[in-house]
Design an enzyme around this catalytic site. Structure first.
Site, mmCIF file in Angstrom:
data_model
loop_
_atom_site.group_PDB
_atom_site.id
_atom_site.type_symbol
_atom_site.label_atom_id
_atom_site.label_comp_id
_atom_site.label_asym_id
_atom_site.label_seq_id
_atom_site.Cartn_x
_atom_site.Cartn_y
_atom_site.Cartn_z
ATOM 1 N N GLU A 46 0.857 -1.328 0.078
ATOM 2 C CA GLU A 46 -0.024 -0.244 0.022
ATOM 3 C C GLU A 46 1.076 1.189 0.190
ATOM 4 O OE1 GLU A 46 -2.603 -1.162 3.349
ATOM 5 O OE2 GLU A 46 -0.885 -0.199 4.573
ATOM 6 N N PRO A 47 1.487 1.627 -1.202
ATOM 7 C CA PRO A 47 2.139 2.954 -1.450
ATOM 8 C C PRO A 47 1.334 4.072 -1.357
ATOM 9 C CG PRO A 47 2.212 1.630 -3.422
ATOM 10 C CD PRO A 47 1.530 0.784 -2.260
ATOM 11 N N ARG B 205 3.028 7.764 -0.938
ATOM 12 C CA ARG B 205 4.164 8.820 -1.119
ATOM 13 C C ARG B 205 4.533 8.549 -2.460
ATOM 14 N NH1 ARG B 205 6.790 12.158 2.278
ATOM 15 N NH2 ARG B 205 6.497 10.675 4.226
ATOM 16 N N TYR C 160 8.076 18.183 9.860
ATOM 17 C CA TYR C 160 9.186 16.994 9.579
ATOM 18 C C TYR C 160 10.484 17.696 9.268
ATOM 19 C CZ TYR C 160 4.996 14.193 8.921
ATOM 20 O OH TYR C 160 3.866 13.676 9.003
ATOM 21 N N CYS D 222 1.654 33.791 10.029
ATOM 22 C CA CYS D 222 2.187 34.441 11.099
ATOM 23 C C CYS D 222 3.051 33.533 12.035
ATOM 24 C CB CYS D 222 0.912 35.133 11.785
ATOM 25 S SG CYS D 222 1.162 36.929 12.094
ATOM 26 N N TYR E 80 0.632 14.001 1.298
ATOM 27 C CA TYR E 80 0.829 14.549 2.410
ATOM 28 C C TYR E 80 0.868 16.221 2.288
ATOM 29 C CZ TYR E 80 1.774 9.680 3.411
ATOM 30 O OH TYR E 80 1.746 8.328 3.382
HETATM 31 C C1 LIG Z 1 -0.627 1.745 7.238
HETATM 32 C C2 LIG Z 1 -0.066 2.596 6.221
HETATM 33 N N1 LIG Z 1 -0.034 2.087 5.124
HETATM 34 C C3 LIG Z 1 0.999 2.837 4.043
HETATM 35 C C4 LIG Z 1 1.264 4.098 4.407
HETATM 36 C C5 LIG Z 1 1.981 4.791 3.102
HETATM 37 O O1 LIG Z 1 3.241 4.869 3.461
HETATM 38 P P1 LIG Z 1 3.942 5.836 2.180
HETATM 39 O O2 LIG Z 1 3.337 6.897 1.917
HETATM 40 O O3 LIG Z 1 5.423 6.007 2.880
HETATM 41 O O4 LIG Z 1 4.102 4.862 0.888
HETATM 42 C C6 LIG Z 1 1.326 4.458 5.649
HETATM 43 C C7 LIG Z 1 1.774 5.755 5.947
HETATM 44 O O5 LIG Z 1 2.381 6.236 6.870
HETATM 45 C C8 LIG Z 1 0.365 3.852 6.723
HETATM 46 O O6 LIG Z 1 0.625 4.392 7.691
#
Ligand SMILES: Cc1ncc(COP(=O)(O)O)c(C=O)c1O
Length: 465
Positions: A317-318, A320, A361, A388, A417
């Protein structure tokens, strides 16, 4: 998939030389700084998806998120196709929509065959409204409310159970109903080198069951008729460049499948989460999508063969790496403050409310001036947001051509994000977002208005004049 041409935005003292190959098919979007369709046109202006960025700002206003459909679809396909290529079992890519959850993005991911991972009732509601099939929806979260769990149960999506409280709540919510599909999120105890706030796989994490309680959890779940536990899930963190932590994770997860079998649980799905990093600046060097997928597939297939286990359905589950590079944010430059021999601040019309990552971050971004693409780089300036807040600095020491008010500053890699973490701090309306493809731009998120800002405000009668 290593790109064979210079991908930098700064070459020969110029901002960007558009030396792209005739086809983008082999480029891994997460290894690029600019969207795949980026070009410089005859007006010396940056073009994305065949649309002139400066013209888009005139048309849709500033700041503006500009999402390149080709880059997003390319990343979806690379995850989907390389998983099919390297994994001999069944597989499914889920888009971690926390990166950017809105109707259009969910619809694009789903149209590429991806499922969607959601982390709240609101994200689930959006994905359902985008037409995503519930059998491809997975609900995460370490403190899901009764309302969110009920929506998930009624819609028929899979619930990724995070802790004992949730497990017991689900047992009571489903007491007299047909069995629901669940997965178990476990903390693998794997460290990776990324920011503390986006690290999730180490033992001291708020997410997931403690792996030391594994036997107890499996024993409990195996006794629940209303819970059809199909697999295990883990996610170790985000913006990760090393491949070893995910290799280690894959091996640990295969072991979990074996452990579950001792309790009569046949787990057929294994979700390794997301986490692959992207190139925010020239110094970032993440592996390609293909390299990441291949490494995970190899470990799981070898471990299953060694243990004589059937291959589970493999999910990842990517977030970013799927969407970040496909979006840029265009701002209009306003004031400048020159402090001799110290620093020059160049201020833009947005900042921490549309991109809270630098202040949260300490994230580092790259920028170009869209209306002066071939101008020589002569300045080192600090890009200041308009909030501000002294900490509202988007980029320290940005290397740019000489800028003046009215120039369009483009920050790269803002698809993940950014909008999803945007706020109305200082009562700034959230910017609009447009989707660009083949010279056409479609609004996908309207710019908020001042009226939107007071929509939820209530003024008690006694305070009215
Ligand atoms: C449970 C879970 N799956 C997938 C992701 C996606 O991670 P990324 O955006 O690094 O691929 C996150 C992000 O923190 C997450 O908390």
């Amino acid at each position: 998939m290593v790109s064979t041409y210079p991908t930098g935005v700064q070459q020969s003292g110029r901002q960007y030389l558009p030396q792209r190959p005739s086809t983008n098919a082999n480029l891994s979007p997460n290894q690029e700084l600019l969207p795949l369709t980026a070009r410089v046109n005859h007006r010396d202006s940056l073009e994305i998806g065949g649309c002139d960025v400066t013209t888009l700002v005139q048309q849709f206003g500033s700041p503006l998120y500009i999402l390149d459909e080709e880059t997003l679809r390319s990343a979806c396909r690379q995850y989907r196709d390389t998983l099919k290529q390297y994994y001999k079992g069944e597989s499914q890519v889920l888009y971690a929509s926390k990166a950017w959850n809105c109707l259009a993005v969910c619809a694009i991911a789903a149209s590429e065959g991806l499922g969607i991972d959601v982390v709240s009732g609101g994200e689930l509601f959006t994905a359902l409204h985008a037409g995503v099939s519930p059998d491809k929806l997975y609900l995460h979260g370490n403190n899901k409310s009764h309302e969110e769990l009920t929506l998930a149960i009624e819609s028929g999506c899979t619930i990724v159970v995070d802790n004992w409280y949730e497990l017991r709540t689900l047992v009571s919510l489903t007491a007299n109903s047909p069995a629901i599909r669940i997965m178990l999120r476990l903390t693998p105890g794997i460290e990776c080198h990324t920011h503390e706030y986006i690290r999730t796989g180490h033992l001291d994490s708020k997410f997931g069951f403690d792996p030391n309680a594994l036997d107890e959890v499996f024993a409990f779940v195996s006794q629940q008729k209303s819970l059809n536990c199909v697999g295990v899930h883990a996610h170790i963190g985000s913006q990760i460049f090393e491949r070893q932590p995910h290799r280690d994770l894959a091996a640990v997860m295969v072991q979990w499948l074996q452990d579950a079998a001792k309790y009569g649980l046949t787990l057929t799905e294994l979700n390794v989460g997301g986490g692959l990093g992207i190139k925010y600046t020239e110094s970032d060097d993440p592996p390609s999508i293909e390299e990441w997928v291949k490494a995970i597939c190899e470990v799981i297939q070898t471990a299953c063969a060694d243990e004589n286990l059937p291959l589970p359905k493999l999910l990842c589950e990517p977030g970013r790496s799927l969407i970040a590079t496909s979006c840029i944010t265009a701002y209009t430059i306003g004031a400048a403050k020159v402090i001799p021999e110290i620093r020059t601040y160049v201020a833009i019309d947005g900042g921490m409310s549309d991109n809270p990552r630098p202040i949260t971050y300490q994230s580092v971004y790259r920028a170009v001036v869209a209306n002066k693409m071939s101008a020589p780089i002569t300045e080192t300036v600090t890009i200041a947001g308009k909030h501000c807040e002294s900490g509202d600095i988007l980029i320290k020491n940005a290397q740019l051509p000489k800028t003046e008010s009215g120039d369009i500053l483009v920050v790269l890699g803002t698809g993940a994000y950014n909008y999803s973490m945007a706020s109305n701090y200082n009562r700034l309306p959230r910017p609009a977002a447009v989707l660009v493809a083949n010279g056409e731009a479609n609004l996908i998120l309207q710019r908020e208005t001042y009226q939107d800002l007071i929509r939820q405000d209530c003024l008690p009668e006694r305070l009215k004049k």
